[in-house]
Motif scaffolding. Sequence first.
Motif, PDB file in Angstrom:
ATOM      1  N   LEU A  31       0.824  -1.207   0.000  1.00  0.00           N
ATOM      2  CA  LEU A  31       0.000   0.000   0.000  1.00  0.00           C
ATOM      3  C   LEU A  31       0.858   1.257   0.000  1.00  0.00           C
ATOM      4  O   LEU A  31       0.584   2.212  -0.734  1.00  0.00           O
ATOM      5  N   LEU A  35       0.837   3.990  -3.023  1.00  0.00           N
ATOM      6  CA  LEU A  35       0.501   5.364  -2.674  1.00  0.00           C
ATOM      7  C   LEU A  35       1.642   6.311  -3.050  1.00  0.00           C
ATOM      8  O   LEU A  35       1.418   7.380  -3.605  1.00  0.00           O
ATOM      9  N   GLN A  42      -4.683   9.288  -2.862  1.00  0.00           N
ATOM     10  CA  GLN A  42      -5.376   8.066  -2.455  1.00  0.00           C
ATOM     11  C   GLN A  42      -6.381   7.588  -3.488  1.00  0.00           C
ATOM     12  O   GLN A  42      -6.554   6.381  -3.663  1.00  0.00           O
ATOM     13  N   ALA A  46      -6.084   3.971  -5.060  1.00  0.00           N
ATOM     14  CA  ALA A  46      -7.195   3.029  -4.880  1.00  0.00           C
ATOM     15  C   ALA A  46      -7.642   2.457  -6.223  1.00  0.00           C
ATOM     16  O   ALA A  46      -7.903   1.258  -6.336  1.00  0.00           O
ATOM     17  N   LEU A  49      -5.248  -0.136  -7.267  1.00  0.00           N
ATOM     18  CA  LEU A  49      -5.388  -1.334  -6.430  1.00  0.00           C
ATOM     19  C   LEU A  49      -6.712  -2.057  -6.647  1.00  0.00           C
ATOM     20  O   LEU A  49      -6.906  -3.164  -6.154  1.00  0.00           O
ATOM     21  N   ARG A  53     -11.741   4.193  -2.610  1.00  0.00           N
ATOM     22  CA  ARG A  53     -10.843   5.075  -1.864  1.00  0.00           C
ATOM     23  C   ARG A  53     -11.067   4.957  -0.356  1.00  0.00           C
ATOM     24  O   ARG A  53     -10.119   4.994   0.424  1.00  0.00           O
ATOM     25  N   LEU A  56      -9.231   1.930   0.919  1.00  0.00           N
ATOM     26  CA  LEU A  56      -7.797   2.198   1.023  1.00  0.00           C
ATOM     27  C   LEU A  56      -7.514   3.065   2.245  1.00  0.00           C
ATOM     28  O   LEU A  56      -6.577   2.792   3.001  1.00  0.00           O
ATOM     29  N   LYS A  59      -7.598   0.978   5.341  1.00  0.00           N
ATOM     30  CA  LYS A  59      -6.423   0.106   5.423  1.00  0.00           C
ATOM     31  C   LYS A  59      -5.188   0.903   5.824  1.00  0.00           C
ATOM     32  O   LYS A  59      -4.385   0.447   6.637  1.00  0.00           O
TER      33      LYS A  59
END
Length: 74
Positions: A31, A35, A42, A46, A49, A53, A56, A59
């Motif tokens: 992450l 980022l 973000q 996101a 990934l 958002r 994320l 997390k």
Amino acid sequence: MRHMMEELIAELVRKDIPLEIAKRELERIYLELVLEAHHGNQSAAARKLGMHRNTLSKKLEQHLGALRYPAVNC
């Protein structure tokens, strides 16, 4: 890539790192790097990934909360 992952996992096994700790650390580093690749954005991270958002953000809070919101002694 598979070979590199197998070597890393073998090292974790040799050092008796519990699975939950290994998974948590892998996710944290992943992450952070995604980022960073998106310059802290973000929403863009996101999307890369494949998650929302807000997911994320939650997390990141789990993994980096102590770094992002240090305790303040009042």
